[in-house]
Design a protein around this motif. Structure first.
Motif, PDB file in Angstrom:
ATOM      1  N   ILE A  29      15.967   1.874   5.026  1.00  0.00           N
ATOM      2  CA  ILE A  29      14.654   1.283   4.775  1.00  0.00           C
ATOM      3  C   ILE A  29      13.567   2.354   4.866  1.00  0.00           C
ATOM      4  CG2 ILE A  29      13.006  -0.503   5.431  1.00  0.00           C
ATOM      5  CD1 ILE A  29      15.364  -1.981   6.777  1.00  0.00           C
ATOM      6  N   CYS A  30      13.086   2.774   3.710  1.00  0.00           N
ATOM      7  CA  CYS A  30      11.993   3.750   3.637  1.00  0.00           C
ATOM      8  C   CYS A  30      11.079   3.317   2.495  1.00  0.00           C
ATOM      9  CB  CYS A  30      12.560   5.151   3.406  1.00  0.00           C
ATOM     10  SG  CYS A  30      11.297   6.423   3.259  1.00  0.00           S
ATOM     11  N   LEU A  31       9.957   2.719   2.867  1.00  0.00           N
ATOM     12  CA  LEU A  31       9.022   2.211   1.862  1.00  0.00           C
ATOM     13  C   LEU A  31       7.940   3.242   1.613  1.00  0.00           C
ATOM     14  CD1 LEU A  31       8.079  -1.194   3.564  1.00  0.00           C
ATOM     15  CD2 LEU A  31       9.903  -0.855   1.915  1.00  0.00           C
ATOM     16  N   ALA A  32       7.608   3.463   0.355  1.00  0.00           N
ATOM     17  CA  ALA A  32       6.389   4.204   0.053  1.00  0.00           C
ATOM     18  C   ALA A  32       5.357   3.142  -0.313  1.00  0.00           C
ATOM     19  CB  ALA A  32       6.623   5.170  -1.089  1.00  0.00           C
ATOM     20  N   GLU A  33       4.258   3.127   0.406  1.00  0.00           N
ATOM     21  CA  GLU A  33       3.282   2.057   0.177  1.00  0.00           C
ATOM     22  C   GLU A  33       2.738   2.128  -1.249  1.00  0.00           C
ATOM     23  OE1 GLU A  33       0.112  -0.487   2.691  1.00  0.00           O
ATOM     24  OE2 GLU A  33      -0.249   1.662   2.766  1.00  0.00           O
ATOM     25  N   ASN A  34       2.541   0.962  -1.840  1.00  0.00           N
ATOM     26  CA  ASN A  34       1.964   0.893  -3.186  1.00  0.00           C
ATOM     27  C   ASN A  34       0.438   0.968  -3.050  1.00  0.00           C
ATOM     28  OD1 ASN A  34       1.135   0.366  -5.775  1.00  0.00           O
ATOM     29  ND2 ASN A  34       2.609  -1.297  -6.123  1.00  0.00           N
ATOM     30  N   GLU A  35      -0.037   2.162  -2.721  1.00  0.00           N
ATOM     31  CA  GLU A  35      -1.477   2.338  -2.477  1.00  0.00           C
ATOM     32  C   GLU A  35      -2.292   2.055  -3.731  1.00  0.00           C
ATOM     33  OE1 GLU A  35      -2.392   6.145  -0.726  1.00  0.00           O
ATOM     34  OE2 GLU A  35      -0.611   6.091   0.543  1.00  0.00           O
ATOM     35  N   GLU A  36      -1.683   2.353  -4.903  1.00  0.00           N
ATOM     36  CA  GLU A  36      -2.414   2.209  -6.160  1.00  0.00           C
ATOM     37  C   GLU A  36      -2.759   0.745  -6.434  1.00  0.00           C
ATOM     38  OE1 GLU A  36       0.201   4.135  -5.545  1.00  0.00           O
ATOM     39  OE2 GLU A  36      -0.758   6.080  -5.841  1.00  0.00           O
ATOM     40  N   GLU A  37      -1.911  -0.177  -5.984  1.00  0.00           N
ATOM     41  CA  GLU A  37      -2.172  -1.594  -6.264  1.00  0.00           C
ATOM     42  C   GLU A  37      -2.533  -2.378  -5.008  1.00  0.00           C
ATOM     43  OE1 GLU A  37       0.129  -2.864 -10.129  1.00  0.00           O
ATOM     44  OE2 GLU A  37       1.556  -1.943  -8.751  1.00  0.00           O
ATOM     45  N   SER A  38      -2.716  -1.669  -3.916  1.00  0.00           N
ATOM     46  CA  SER A  38      -3.159  -2.335  -2.694  1.00  0.00           C
ATOM     47  C   SER A  38      -4.685  -2.422  -2.698  1.00  0.00           C
ATOM     48  CB  SER A  38      -2.709  -1.548  -1.463  1.00  0.00           C
ATOM     49  OG  SER A  38      -3.371  -2.054  -0.316  1.00  0.00           O
ATOM     50  N   PRO A  39      -5.226  -3.572  -2.299  1.00  0.00           N
ATOM     51  CA  PRO A  39      -6.687  -3.690  -2.263  1.00  0.00           C
ATOM     52  C   PRO A  39      -7.287  -3.076  -0.992  1.00  0.00           C
ATOM     53  CG  PRO A  39      -5.666  -5.774  -1.623  1.00  0.00           C
ATOM     54  CD  PRO A  39      -4.536  -4.837  -1.981  1.00  0.00           C
ATOM     55  N   TRP A  40      -6.442  -2.607  -0.100  1.00  0.00           N
ATOM     56  CA  TRP A  40      -6.888  -2.178   1.233  1.00  0.00           C
ATOM     57  C   TRP A  40      -6.590  -0.702   1.481  1.00  0.00           C
ATOM     58  CZ3 TRP A  40      -3.595  -6.902   2.489  1.00  0.00           C
ATOM     59  CH2 TRP A  40      -4.352  -8.080   2.345  1.00  0.00           C
ATOM     60  N   PRO A  41      -7.167  -0.122   2.519  1.00  0.00           N
ATOM     61  CA  PRO A  41      -6.856   1.279   2.856  1.00  0.00           C
ATOM     62  C   PRO A  41      -5.369   1.449   3.175  1.00  0.00           C
ATOM     63  CG  PRO A  41      -8.766   0.502   4.108  1.00  0.00           C
ATOM     64  CD  PRO A  41      -8.171  -0.703   3.439  1.00  0.00           C
ATOM     65  N   PRO A  42      -4.843   2.669   2.987  1.00  0.00           N
ATOM     66  CA  PRO A  42      -3.414   2.909   3.248  1.00  0.00           C
ATOM     67  C   PRO A  42      -3.013   2.570   4.687  1.00  0.00           C
ATOM     68  CG  PRO A  42      -4.463   4.845   2.273  1.00  0.00           C
ATOM     69  CD  PRO A  42      -5.551   3.870   2.553  1.00  0.00           C
ATOM     70  N   PHE A  43      -1.727   2.234   4.853  1.00  0.00           N
ATOM     71  CA  PHE A  43      -1.218   1.854   6.178  1.00  0.00           C
ATOM     72  C   PHE A  43      -1.445   2.965   7.202  1.00  0.00           C
ATOM     73  CE2 PHE A  43       2.509   1.258   9.122  1.00  0.00           C
ATOM     74  CZ  PHE A  43       2.013   0.113   9.740  1.00  0.00           C
TER      75      PHE A  43
END
Lengths: 178, 359
Positions: B172-186
């Motif tokens: 389990i290694c997620l790369a956050e979908n920052e491009e489609e997230s409405p919020w600041p990165p995790f």
């Protein structure tokens, strides 16, 4: 081959020490019994009952109970020192999970090194991990007592029965009759 | 490609690794000094530096051993700074330093990657976030698993005592979908500035989906998520921790209705929990210290017990494709420390940003 395949473990085999066990007492008359409780469910009443039976049936003078807050880790050095200073024998347990069974055995071995005969009590579902820890601590085959799994679901009366059942094994671990 | 490699030599090398007990069950890449040197060349850290110690088993992991295991896991050398950061992040977690790797619950690390490194190394940042199919996402968590097995010596059935474990323990290694997230990165929730290449990590006991794609109402979605979080099965202590990996569609629906990440967390903290009667029926209404047990007393049947004590107990990540409204509740083992770890590439140290890897 031009280059050997590299070993990812970085481990050297642990050397078995010649003697890890402290000298045994011939009996428990007048002994202070250290109870090292690891916070697992039913560990405290189980060890309390062992302490009570050792006093009632074997003449132990009393108990000193201490709790190890982090059940997965070995007992802190100052706790080992305190109990080694105040006790004559040690009972540790109940090894009833992946990390705490191994750790109960590691504690038993630490007390032996401090000069006290010790008896670790583990649930019989965790024998392999307890044995592996003994080997890691340079004490392959270090003996401990077992009680049938599970322990956490037992009622107070069942805990007392279990303690009574394992009592002879515990006594045999910490004494050596003449 | 020049001459294709000799398959029989490769097979013999793979079998050698199996025979030595190094494998997690799948074939390993046999590590050699030239390969491992390429890993070590990606970091300014000394090969002998100890980067992790497991006191209870008396074992340590050095940068060198991490490199050997990362090579064996199938990582490319340039992934190594991410492996080091992920391992560092995990070793900050009390759950991992304690008995987590040995535990009967058999927890899996969840690694969340943020920042430009996601594209530089070719991480999957969109559909199928939980895998498989992408080399960095698949091999970096596997490297962590091999370090635990080989450097710490924690092997299944011996010092590792998982009762059932869980699917995907080392994957389990997620790369956050920052491009489609409405919020600041995790990683900003973990204390680092946006735009930092960073990893955050925690241990999971499992994941459970929330499929809710036919409502425009954010409260419906949150209610559905809260119901999943509030299951009694995963409740063993007074408090619990459950992350939510929102798909972009759910995240955008919530943001469109005015919810910030903190608003989502506050909403869930307020609503997640069970009544005393529910807990009693499941034998989990009593508290001994922080552990739940069966208390026959029905006195608290009417009370509602909340289970998420702080925003840190309900971390929010945005991952996956924007093609359906399916999110995931991730069951945190223990609790997340609330910190992110910067990935220290040599390029970052020199202030140079490399070109993206083309896939």
């Amino acid at each position: 081959m031009a280059y050997p395949i590299l070993d990812p473990t970085g481990s050297a085999a642990t050397e078995a020490k010649t003697s890890v066990r402290a000298p045994r007492r011939t009996n428990l008359r007048g002994a202070t019994v250290g109870l090292l409780v690891n916070t697992k469910q039913n560990a405290a009443p189980f060890l309390d009952e062992i302490g009570r039976l050792l006093a009632e049936r074997h003449g132990a003078a009393g108990t000193m109970a201490r709790t190890k807050v982090n059940f997965a880790a070995p007992a802190p050095e100052d706790l080992v020192k305190e109990m080694a200073a105040g006790c004559d024998v040690i009972i540790t347990g109940i090894g009833d999970c992946g990390s705490c069974s191994a750790s109960a055995v590691a504690d038993g071995i630490a007390f032996e090194a401090a000069g006290l005969p010790a008896a670790a009590i583990c649930s019989d579902a965790f024998g392999v991990t307890a044995d592996a820890m003994a080997e890691l601590r340079g004490a392959p085959g270090y003996p401990y007592a077992t009680t049938p799994h599970p322990v956490a679901v037992l009622t107070p009366d069942q805990v007392k029965e279990r303690a009574a059942q394992v009592l002879d094994d515990v006594v045999a671990l910490i004494t050596e009759p003449e | 490609m020049s001459d294709p490699p000799d398959p029989e030599v490769a097979q013999a090398a793979i079998e050698y690794c199996y025979a030595r007990g190094w494998s997690d069950g799948l074939p390993l890449v046999p590590a050699s000094k030239p390969l491992v040197d390429r890993f070590l060349a990606t970091t300014s850290q000394d090969p002998d530096e100890v980067i992790g110690e497991l006191e209870q088993v008396g074992r340590t992991c050095s940068v060198y051993l991490a490199a050997v295991n990362a090579a064996m896991a199938g990582c490319l050398p340039e992934y190594f700074p991410v492996v080091l950061a992920a391992f560092d992040a995990l070793m900050r977690e009390r759950a991992a330093r304690g008995g987590g790797w040995q535990s009967t619950s058999g927890p899996a690390p969840m690694i969340v990657v943020n920042g430009p490194v996601r594209h530089e190394l070719g991480f999957n940042t969109t559909g199928g976030a939980f895998g498989p199919g992408f080399r960095p996402n698949a091999t970096i968590p596997r490297a962590i698993g091999l370090i635990v097995r080989n450097a710490f010596g924690i092997r299944p059935h011996v010092l590792e005592q998982a009762t059932q474990g869980l699917p995907g323990r080392w994957s389990i290694c997620l790369a956050e979908n920052e491009e489609e997230s409405p919020w600041p990165p995790f990683a900003t929730d973990g204390g680092l500035p946006a735009g930092t290449s960073a990893v955050s990590a925690t241990l999971l006991r499992t994941c459970e989906f929330v499929d809710n794609r036919h409502t425009p109402d954010p409260e419906h979605v949150l209610t559905d998520i809260a119901d999943t979080i509030s299951r009694t099965g995963s409740l063993i202590f007074k408090d619990t921790s459950a992350g939510v990996v929102l798909c972009p569609e759910h995240a955008q629906l919530l943001a469109g209705a005015g919810f910030g990440k903190q608003d989502v967390q506050a909403w869930l903290m307020q609503r997640c929990g069970r009544t005393g009667a529910d807990l009693r029926r499941a034998g989990k209404n009593g508290l001994r210290g922080s552990a739940r047990f069966a208390d026959p007393d029905p006195g608290a049947d009417g009370e509602f017990t909340r289970i998420l004590p702080s925003p840190r107990h309900v971390p929010i990540v945005v991952a996956g494709a924007r093609n359906a409204a399916i999110s995931m509740v991730v069951r945190v083992f223990g609790e997340w420390s609330g910190t992110a770890t910067q990935i220290k590439t040599l390029e970052a140290e020199r202030g140079h940003v490399p070109a993206p890897v083309t896939r």
